[in-house]
Motif scaffolding. Structure first.
Motif, mmCIF file in Angstrom:
data_model
loop_
_atom_site.group_PDB
_atom_site.id
_atom_site.type_symbol
_atom_site.label_atom_id
_atom_site.label_comp_id
_atom_site.label_asym_id
_atom_site.label_seq_id
_atom_site.Cartn_x
_atom_site.Cartn_y
_atom_site.Cartn_z
ATOM 1 N N ALA A 142 0.839 -1.204 0.000
ATOM 2 C CA ALA A 142 0.000 0.000 0.000
ATOM 3 C C ALA A 142 0.876 1.257 0.000
ATOM 4 O O ALA A 142 0.599 2.225 -0.705
ATOM 5 C CB ALA A 142 -0.920 0.003 1.223
ATOM 6 N N PHE A 143 1.950 1.227 0.782
ATOM 7 C CA PHE A 143 2.849 2.386 0.814
ATOM 8 C C PHE A 143 3.566 2.546 -0.530
ATOM 9 O O PHE A 143 3.778 3.663 -1.004
ATOM 10 C CB PHE A 143 3.869 2.245 1.947
ATOM 11 C CG PHE A 143 3.317 2.609 3.299
ATOM 12 C CD1 PHE A 143 3.205 3.930 3.690
ATOM 13 C CD2 PHE A 143 2.892 1.620 4.176
ATOM 14 C CE1 PHE A 143 2.701 4.281 4.932
ATOM 15 C CE2 PHE A 143 2.379 1.953 5.420
ATOM 16 C CZ PHE A 143 2.281 3.285 5.807
ATOM 17 N N ALA A 144 3.940 1.424 -1.137
ATOM 18 C CA ALA A 144 4.642 1.482 -2.429
ATOM 19 C C ALA A 144 3.748 2.095 -3.507
ATOM 20 O O ALA A 144 4.210 2.860 -4.359
ATOM 21 C CB ALA A 144 5.094 0.076 -2.841
ATOM 22 N N LEU A 145 2.464 1.760 -3.472
ATOM 23 C CA LEU A 145 1.518 2.325 -4.445
ATOM 24 C C LEU A 145 1.359 3.827 -4.239
ATOM 25 O O LEU A 145 1.257 4.596 -5.191
ATOM 26 C CB LEU A 145 0.140 1.655 -4.290
ATOM 27 C CG LEU A 145 -0.021 0.284 -4.931
ATOM 28 C CD1 LEU A 145 -1.371 -0.310 -4.568
ATOM 29 C CD2 LEU A 145 0.093 0.387 -6.456
ATOM 30 N N ARG A 146 1.339 4.227 -2.970
ATOM 31 C CA ARG A 146 1.099 5.641 -2.662
ATOM 32 C C ARG A 146 2.308 6.509 -2.967
ATOM 33 O O ARG A 146 2.186 7.679 -3.268
ATOM 34 C CB ARG A 146 0.702 5.785 -1.193
ATOM 35 C CG ARG A 146 -0.381 6.822 -1.002
ATOM 36 C CD ARG A 146 -1.052 6.774 0.338
ATOM 37 N NE ARG A 146 -0.196 6.248 1.362
ATOM 38 C CZ ARG A 146 -0.597 5.839 2.553
ATOM 39 N NH1 ARG A 146 -1.777 5.863 2.871
ATOM 40 N NH2 ARG A 146 0.198 5.383 3.448
ATOM 41 N N PRO B 57 5.272 6.125 -5.347
ATOM 42 C CA PRO B 57 6.122 5.532 -6.376
ATOM 43 C C PRO B 57 7.490 6.203 -6.393
ATOM 44 O O PRO B 57 7.597 7.406 -6.168
ATOM 45 C CB PRO B 57 5.356 5.801 -7.677
ATOM 46 C CG PRO B 57 4.374 6.874 -7.357
ATOM 47 C CD PRO B 57 4.075 6.771 -5.903
ATOM 48 N N GLY B 58 8.520 5.406 -6.613
ATOM 49 C CA GLY B 58 9.868 5.968 -6.663
ATOM 50 C C GLY B 58 10.549 6.001 -5.307
ATOM 51 O O GLY B 58 11.733 6.313 -5.206
ATOM 52 N N VAL B 59 9.793 5.681 -4.258
ATOM 53 C CA VAL B 59 10.370 5.611 -2.913
ATOM 54 C C VAL B 59 10.578 4.142 -2.556
ATOM 55 O O VAL B 59 9.706 3.312 -2.813
ATOM 56 C CB VAL B 59 9.426 6.272 -1.878
ATOM 57 C CG1 VAL B 59 9.907 6.030 -0.456
ATOM 58 C CG2 VAL B 59 9.313 7.769 -2.145
ATOM 59 N N ARG B 60 11.751 3.840 -2.023
ATOM 60 C CA ARG B 60 12.011 2.455 -1.609
ATOM 61 C C ARG B 60 11.381 2.238 -0.237
ATOM 62 O O ARG B 60 11.546 3.049 0.672
ATOM 63 C CB ARG B 60 13.527 2.267 -1.523
ATOM 64 C CG ARG B 60 13.989 0.839 -1.426
ATOM 65 C CD ARG B 60 15.464 0.815 -1.806
ATOM 66 N NE ARG B 60 16.179 -0.243 -1.142
ATOM 67 C CZ ARG B 60 17.506 -0.305 -1.038
ATOM 68 N NH1 ARG B 60 18.251 0.654 -1.557
ATOM 69 N NH2 ARG B 60 18.080 -1.300 -0.440
ATOM 70 N N ILE B 61 10.636 1.159 -0.085
ATOM 71 C CA ILE B 61 9.951 0.866 1.175
ATOM 72 C C ILE B 61 10.719 -0.244 1.906
ATOM 73 O O ILE B 61 10.947 -1.313 1.338
ATOM 74 C CB ILE B 61 8.497 0.398 0.939
ATOM 75 C CG1 ILE B 61 7.763 1.325 -0.043
ATOM 76 C CG2 ILE B 61 7.768 0.267 2.266
ATOM 77 C CD1 ILE B 61 7.457 2.694 0.457
ATOM 78 N N LEU B 62 11.117 0.019 3.129
ATOM 79 C CA LEU B 62 11.769 -1.002 3.946
ATOM 80 C C LEU B 62 10.937 -1.237 5.197
ATOM 81 O O LEU B 62 10.424 -0.290 5.797
ATOM 82 C CB LEU B 62 13.177 -0.561 4.366
ATOM 83 C CG LEU B 62 14.254 -0.455 3.297
ATOM 84 C CD1 LEU B 62 15.572 -0.064 3.956
ATOM 85 C CD2 LEU B 62 14.418 -1.771 2.546
ATOM 86 N N ARG B 63 10.844 -2.482 5.599
ATOM 87 C CA ARG B 63 10.124 -2.798 6.830
ATOM 88 C C ARG B 63 11.133 -3.006 7.951
ATOM 89 O O ARG B 63 12.153 -3.651 7.755
ATOM 90 C CB ARG B 63 9.272 -4.043 6.635
ATOM 91 C CG ARG B 63 8.379 -4.321 7.827
ATOM 92 C CD ARG B 63 7.535 -5.557 7.604
ATOM 93 N NE ARG B 63 6.251 -5.212 7.016
ATOM 94 C CZ ARG B 63 5.831 -5.671 5.852
ATOM 95 N NH1 ARG B 63 6.575 -6.459 5.118
ATOM 96 N NH2 ARG B 63 4.651 -5.336 5.394
ATOM 97 N N SER B 64 10.842 -2.439 9.115
ATOM 98 C CA SER B 64 11.680 -2.674 10.288
ATOM 99 C C SER B 64 11.035 -3.746 11.150
ATOM 100 O O SER B 64 9.982 -3.514 11.740
ATOM 101 C CB SER B 64 11.820 -1.388 11.108
ATOM 102 O OG SER B 64 12.304 -1.694 12.404
ATOM 103 N N PRO B 65 11.659 -4.937 11.239
ATOM 104 C CA PRO B 65 11.067 -6.019 12.032
ATOM 105 C C PRO B 65 10.988 -5.670 13.518
ATOM 106 O O PRO B 65 10.200 -6.246 14.253
ATOM 107 C CB PRO B 65 12.014 -7.204 11.808
ATOM 108 C CG PRO B 65 12.912 -6.822 10.691
ATOM 109 C CD PRO B 65 12.911 -5.335 10.590
#
Length: 198
Positions: A63-67, A69-77
């Protein structure tokens, strides 16, 4: 590649929902209808070579990637453990940058010129901290030499301990920008700060 310009990344920490806000404050709207998160991200995008949004372990990366675009999304466990863990998790995945600017999703009122100033100073300094009235603000600039130390951060103080430890070598730059300190914790604060700083 020798002679290539240094790659300065922008890292926006957005792993926390902001429980005091009463709802997901990242989605809170500024007076112009832009979300707090979008504004904070755009500030980094304007002055960095690559921008990374760090989200929490339970967030929907798609959802964040769609909103954005062009930004790399990383998840912090380990985002629930606090900002230190969130920053450490992100930097561990970004060791190819030469330097980075770290900012926060709940600081949407930083002036673009302040972001650029910190980036410019990173050319000559390995750790840059903007101040206003002597208080430390964001974004904080780190050269790659500090990345390993950043991967070892824990808890909720973020990189403050590292800055304290390196204080004699930190380049502090006093800026006429209260926005570098203004983080939003409640809806009332958002309205107040927007009226003051926008």
């Amino acid at each position: 590649v020798s002679g290539a310009p240094p790659v300065v990344g922008g890292l926006l920490l957005a792993g926390g929902r902001g429980r005091r806000f009463g709802s997901d404050k990242r989605a809170a709207l500024l007076p112009d209808g832009v979300t707090m998160l979008a504004r904070a991200l755009e500030l980094l995008r304007q002055c960095c070579d690559e921008t990374v949004l760090v989200i929490g372990e339970d967030d929907d990366a798609g959802a964040f990637a769609l909103r954005f675009p062009g930004v790399r999304i990383l998840r912090s466990p380990r985002s629930r453990g606090g900002m230190g863990f969130t920053l450490a998790d992100a930097i561990a995945q970004l060791m190819d940058w030469d330097a980075c600017l770290v900012s926060l999703a709940d600081k949407p009122f930083i002036r673009p010129g302040s972001m650029r100033r910190v980036r410019e100073l990173l050319v000559a300094h390995e750790l840059v901290v903007p101040t206003h009235g002597g208080a430390w603000g964001h974004p904080v600039g780190f050269a790659r030499r500090h990345f390993f130390a950043l991967t070892r951060l824990e808890g909720d103080t973020g990189a403050r301990e590292l800055i304290v430890a390196e204080q004699s070598r930190v380049h502090f730059v006093e800026l006429d920008d209260p926005g570098i300190l203004a983080d939003v914790d409640t809806p009332g604060q958002l309205v107040y700060l927007a009226g003051l700083l926008l």
